[in-house]
Design a protein around this motif. Structure first.
Motif, PDB file in Angstrom:
ATOM      1  N   GLN A  81     -36.106  66.398   0.132  1.00 51.20           N
ATOM      2  CA  GLN A  81     -36.010  64.914   0.756  1.00 51.20           C
ATOM      3  C   GLN A  81     -34.354  64.048   0.204  1.00 51.20           C
ATOM      4  OE1 GLN A  81     -39.036  63.212   1.346  1.00 51.20           O
ATOM      5  NE2 GLN A  81     -39.450  65.910   1.404  1.00 51.20           N
ATOM      6  N   ILE A  82     -33.090  65.304   1.115  1.00 57.33           N
ATOM      7  CA  ILE A  82     -32.339  64.457   0.747  1.00 57.33           C
ATOM      8  C   ILE A  82     -31.994  63.738   2.221  1.00 57.33           C
ATOM      9  CG2 ILE A  82     -30.586  65.973   1.068  1.00 57.33           C
ATOM     10  CD1 ILE A  82     -29.845  64.434  -2.673  1.00 57.33           C
ATOM     11  N   GLY A  83     -32.676  63.773   3.142  1.00 59.42           N
ATOM     12  CA  GLY A  83     -31.658  63.085   4.076  1.00 59.42           C
ATOM     13  C   GLY A  83     -31.488  64.257   5.196  1.00 59.42           C
ATOM     14  N   GLY A  84     -31.394  65.248   5.062  1.00 57.89           N
ATOM     15  CA  GLY A  84     -30.749  66.287   6.326  1.00 57.89           C
ATOM     16  C   GLY A  84     -32.388  65.607   7.634  1.00 57.89           C
ATOM     17  N   THR A  85     -33.110  65.643   7.702  1.00 57.82           N
ATOM     18  CA  THR A  85     -33.842  65.627   8.792  1.00 57.82           C
ATOM     19  C   THR A  85     -33.940  64.174  10.048  1.00 57.82           C
ATOM     20  OG1 THR A  85     -35.585  67.451   8.050  1.00 57.82           O
ATOM     21  CG2 THR A  85     -35.986  65.592   9.987  1.00 57.82           C
ATOM     22  N   GLU A  86     -33.529  63.644   8.745  1.00 59.45           N
ATOM     23  CA  GLU A  86     -33.028  61.917   9.182  1.00 59.45           C
ATOM     24  C   GLU A  86     -31.721  61.472   9.532  1.00 59.45           C
ATOM     25  OE1 GLU A  86     -35.314  59.050   9.759  1.00 59.45           O
ATOM     26  OE2 GLU A  86     -36.741  60.442   8.386  1.00 59.45           O
ATOM     27  N   ALA A  87     -31.031  62.357   9.150  1.00 57.35           N
ATOM     28  CA  ALA A  87     -29.377  62.715  10.206  1.00 57.35           C
ATOM     29  C   ALA A  87     -29.230  63.705  11.541  1.00 57.35           C
ATOM     30  CB  ALA A  87     -28.591  63.730   8.937  1.00 57.35           C
ATOM     31  N   LEU A  88     -30.367  64.222  10.885  1.00 55.89           N
ATOM     32  CA  LEU A  88     -30.069  64.943  12.813  1.00 55.89           C
ATOM     33  C   LEU A  88     -30.829  64.082  13.492  1.00 55.89           C
ATOM     34  CD1 LEU A  88     -31.811  68.684  13.080  1.00 55.89           C
ATOM     35  CD2 LEU A  88     -32.814  66.421  14.553  1.00 55.89           C
ATOM     36  N   ILE A  89     -32.041  63.126  12.940  1.00 58.01           N
ATOM     37  CA  ILE A  89     -33.187  62.219  13.841  1.00 58.01           C
ATOM     38  C   ILE A  89     -31.139  61.720  14.478  1.00 58.01           C
ATOM     39  CG2 ILE A  89     -34.398  60.523  14.197  1.00 58.01           C
ATOM     40  CD1 ILE A  89     -35.553  61.822  12.514  1.00 58.01           C
ATOM     41  N   ASN A  90     -31.038  60.831  13.600  1.00 53.58           N
ATOM     42  CA  ASN A  90     -29.767  60.033  14.093  1.00 53.58           C
ATOM     43  C   ASN A  90     -28.476  61.058  15.236  1.00 53.58           C
ATOM     44  OD1 ASN A  90     -30.365  57.900  12.166  1.00 53.58           O
ATOM     45  ND2 ASN A  90     -28.991  58.467  11.006  1.00 53.58           N
ATOM     46  N   MET A  91     -28.144  61.878  14.845  1.00 56.55           N
ATOM     47  CA  MET A  91     -27.891  62.142  16.104  1.00 56.55           C
ATOM     48  C   MET A  91     -28.237  62.660  17.314  1.00 56.55           C
ATOM     49  SD  MET A  91     -25.865  65.468  13.184  1.00 56.55           S
ATOM     50  CE  MET A  91     -25.361  65.963  12.095  1.00 56.55           C
ATOM     51  N   LEU A  92     -29.233  62.718  17.255  1.00 63.64           N
ATOM     52  CA  LEU A  92     -30.512  62.659  18.402  1.00 63.64           C
ATOM     53  C   LEU A  92     -30.322  61.949  18.839  1.00 63.64           C
ATOM     54  CD1 LEU A  92     -33.256  65.161  17.448  1.00 63.64           C
ATOM     55  CD2 LEU A  92     -31.458  65.417  19.727  1.00 63.64           C
ATOM     56  N   CYS A  93     -30.816  60.302  18.412  1.00 59.81           N
ATOM     57  CA  CYS A  93     -30.128  59.561  18.678  1.00 59.81           C
ATOM     58  C   CYS A  93     -29.243  58.653  19.827  1.00 59.81           C
ATOM     59  CB  CYS A  93     -31.064  58.373  18.118  1.00 59.81           C
ATOM     60  SG  CYS A  93     -32.926  57.944  17.621  1.00 59.81           S
ATOM     61  N   TYR A  94     -28.186  59.163  19.007  1.00 59.18           N
ATOM     62  CA  TYR A  94     -27.206  58.732  19.837  1.00 59.18           C
ATOM     63  C   TYR A  94     -26.119  59.579  20.477  1.00 59.18           C
ATOM     64  CZ  TYR A  94     -21.477  58.883  19.374  1.00 59.18           C
ATOM     65  OH  TYR A  94     -20.403  59.051  20.128  1.00 59.18           O
ATOM     66  N   ILE A  95     -26.803  61.116  20.883  1.00 55.77           N
ATOM     67  CA  ILE A  95     -26.553  61.683  21.803  1.00 55.77           C
ATOM     68  C   ILE A  95     -27.694  60.878  23.332  1.00 55.77           C
ATOM     69  CG2 ILE A  95     -26.828  63.825  22.902  1.00 55.77           C
ATOM     70  CD1 ILE A  95     -26.354  65.079  20.365  1.00 55.77           C
ATOM     71  N   ILE A  96     -28.496  60.419  22.911  1.00 53.44           N
ATOM     72  CA  ILE A  96     -28.857  59.864  24.662  1.00 53.44           C
ATOM     73  C   ILE A  96     -29.113  58.920  24.172  1.00 53.44           C
ATOM     74  CG2 ILE A  96     -31.885  58.916  24.237  1.00 53.44           C
ATOM     75  CD1 ILE A  96     -32.617  61.323  22.585  1.00 53.44           C
ATOM     76  N   SER A  97     -27.739  58.001  23.271  1.00 52.80           N
ATOM     77  CA  SER A  97     -27.355  56.901  23.967  1.00 52.80           C
ATOM     78  C   SER A  97     -26.533  57.436  24.639  1.00 52.80           C
ATOM     79  CB  SER A  97     -27.602  55.820  22.783  1.00 52.80           C
ATOM     80  OG  SER A  97     -27.161  54.838  23.221  1.00 52.80           O
TER      81      SER A  97
END
Length: 612
Positions: A81-97
């Motif tokens: 619960q330190i944010g590792g998955t949220e960081a992953l989702i941010n990276m994914l969204c950035y890549i898509i965009s």
């Protein structure tokens, strides 16, 4: 101006705006900048609304590592619960965009992949405006999400064929430590998936995050062996010193009278700065985190790193107070399983429930005053162990005396069995000038069985083949027979060795001070030997059925343990030829020489045999 003219003008202006928008170069954003502008957290997050880097500032550099052209691999070893998955989702969204290309996320299993797809990824893609316009949800599947610009594959680690079927540029692993390891037929899921990025080298990007489990598992190994290992440092509000938050600096009431509950004890918790000794309060933490920075604590090589490992614990969470962390520790400390969870999920440290642990320094402390090749004068027999590898053979020769006192007198690596034959037939001199030969050598037959059997037949007076037992045995060793019918060694004695039991014995004797019953080495012993002979430790291993069992395992994957195997075989050989009874030999001789003594009681019994 007529209505028709105004309509034409509007159409013209709209067309111009569309053309300008289409031709405008994309804004050069980093992942963290994109997240702050476009990412929106839904109701599944405890902070619903627009993403703010100020809440979890330590994630900023981790996310932006994706933008660094020299960095190919990012490993995030973290508390839960330190944010590792949220960081992953941010990276994914950035890549898509911003930088579309085929991508894959690997989860421990397909079920988890489907849950994350439905509960986290799809909602995130629907809310982020920059991604929503590209998301083709109707033509997507749970494990294959389509966008106008790219495809995102979701895979479970238990499907090797699926991991090896797609060419990708971006590879993500979520909770990588929960994946199973390599099978005998397949490479590890990590390596299988990594093969899919070859087409895009050297532009590929790999991100793996997880709470750690054991040191030998994925995330600790990956992050710790990266080109650069970074920890998050914060500035003390009192002295200005840069410090890491570490658990031992949280002070709380010891409650020696046992009158306080765990909750009450936890409420006394304060953090003491390791630099100035001043108290750091919970209220100080948010500002310290915002002003914090990542620093390299390990660095390999002199150029820019290609792989970076980040590490952070729950002490950095803005959602936790010092009291929360202490209460969890107090509730966990008396139960091994709960304590392991606290160590892994809260402190982000690997679990080492070691009942027996050795170290290189301990081996070096066991040096005697005798140089290599000299046998102690207390020695009564010499044995050896040989570990056979593909291109070489390792050996260790050990002298034994009363009470299983022992000392390594030689060890090394040679190229052939002929070298082993020459070494084992050499005479070793004792301190007092006597010559001694190796009494028995056990040679591992697991790797090159035919060559080992042939060699042992030709040198049967001092050599025997051995093999590590695949299952625990009641005895430390057992004599079996070679059952390979087409071998000339068919029917030959084969020694099955329970390595676990002998490693227990070596470790416990290694901890004894030099002297009777100790496990010692010669003066000037090399560090490589010390490193290999302590390459394993005994930890709890969890099996698929949920059972936990103590087992000797490598401290680090791919570590060499050849000399440890040699020492196991040498001790097994000593036990076979009676090392445990050496101290009785002198007593038996004394008893035989001892004259009969007259006792009055015996004379009385002899004269009154009928008294019973």
């Amino acid at each position: 101006m007529s209505q028709r003219s105004r309509s034409r003008e509007k159409t013209k202006n709209l067309f111009i705006r569309i053309i300008k928008s289409a031709l405008r170069p994309p804004e050069n954003l980093t992942v963290s900048q994109w997240a702050e502008r476009f990412r929106v957290l839904d109701g599944s997050s405890n902070l619903k609304g627009k993403w703010s880097n100020d809440i979890t500032p330590y994630l900023k550099e981790i996310m932006d590592a994706l933008n660094e052209p020299n960095i190919q691999k990012i490993f995030f070893c973290k508390a839960s619960q330190i944010g590792g998955t949220e960081a992953l989702i941010n990276m994914l969204c950035y890549i898509i965009s911003q930088s579309p290309a085929p991508a894959m996320i690997v989860y421990p299993n397909d079920d988890l992949a489907k849950d994350v797809s439905n509960d986290k990824l799809k909602p995130a893609f629907r809310i982020a405006e920059d991604v929503k316009v590209l998301f083709q949800e109707n033509s997507s599947k749970e494990l294959r999400l389509k966008f106008k610009t790219m495809v995102l594959y979701l895979r479970g680690a238990g499907s090797p064929s699926k991991l090896a079927s797609k060419e990708i540029k971006y590879l993500f692993f979520d909770e990588i430590d929960k994946m199973e390891g390599a099978s005998k037929k397949e490479a590890s899921p990590y390596n299988l998936a990594l093969e899919r990025t070859k087409t895009y080298k050297p532009q590929e990007k790999v991100y793996a995050c997880s709470t750690p489990t054991l040191k030998t598992n994925y995330i600790w190994n990956l992050h710790d062996s990266a080109d650069e290992v970074r920890h998050y440092f914060v500035k003390c509000p009192h002295c200005g010193g840069w410090i890491e938050f570490i658990f031992k600096q949280i002070i709380f009431d010891k409650d020696k009278e046992h009158v306080m509950s765990n909750y009450e004890r936890a409420q006394t918790a304060i953090y003491v700065c390791q630099e100035c000794g001043c108290e750091i309060s919970d209220a100080d933490k948010p500002r310290m985190l915002r002003e914090g920075k990542w620093k390299a604590v390990k660095k390999r090589g002199i150029g820019q790193p290609k792989s970076v490992g980040f590490w952070i614990s729950s002490l950095y969470s803005v959602f936790l107070k010092w009291a929360d962390i202490v209460e969890e520790f107090l509730n966990s400390k008396d139960d091994p399983e709960q304590l392991q969870n606290f160590t892994n999920s809260w402190l982000a440290e690997p679990w080492e429930d070691t009942k027996l642990k050795t170290s290189e320094d301990l081996v070096m402390e066991r040096q005697t005053e005798l140089p290599e090749f000299i046998v102690p004068d207390w020695a009564k027999l010499i044995t050896a162990g040989v570990d056979v590898q593909e291109t070489s053979l390792y050996y260790s020769i050990r002298a034994f005396g009363d009470y299983t006192t022992s000392q390594n007198i030689a060890h090394g690596q040679v190229l052939s069995f002929a070298d082993i034959e020459q070494i084992m037939n050499s005479e070793f001199q004792t301190e007092d000038g006597r010559n001694m030969l190796v009494n028995l050598t056990l040679i591992d037959s697991g790797y090159q069985p035919d060559a080992t059997y042939d060699f042992c037949i030709d040198n049967s007076e001092w050599a025997m083949p051995c093999k590590g037992a695949s299952n625990p045995m009641a005895d430390r060793y057992r004599i079996s027979k070679v059952d390979k019918q087409d071998s000339k060694a068919y029917g030959m004695q084969l020694v099955l060795v329970d390595g676990e039991q002998f490693k227990d014995s070596i470790a416990s004797r290694m901890k004894r001070e030099n002297g009777i019953g100790s496990w010692m080495v010669y003066k000037g012993c090399d560090e490589e030997y010390a490193k290999q002979v302590t390459a394993e430790h005994k930890v709890y291993v969890k099996y698929k059925n949920g059972n936990r069992k103590l087992k000797w395992v490598l401290k680090h994957s791919h570590a060499a343990n050849h000399y440890l195997d040699c020492e196991v075989y040498a001790m097994a050989a000593a036990e076979m030829i009676g090392v445990r009874s050496l101290h009785l030999q002198g007593k038996v001789e004394d008893e035989e020489k001892k004259p009969e003594q007259y006792t009055p009681e015996e004379n009385w019994i002899g004269q009154n045999e009928s008294w019973l």
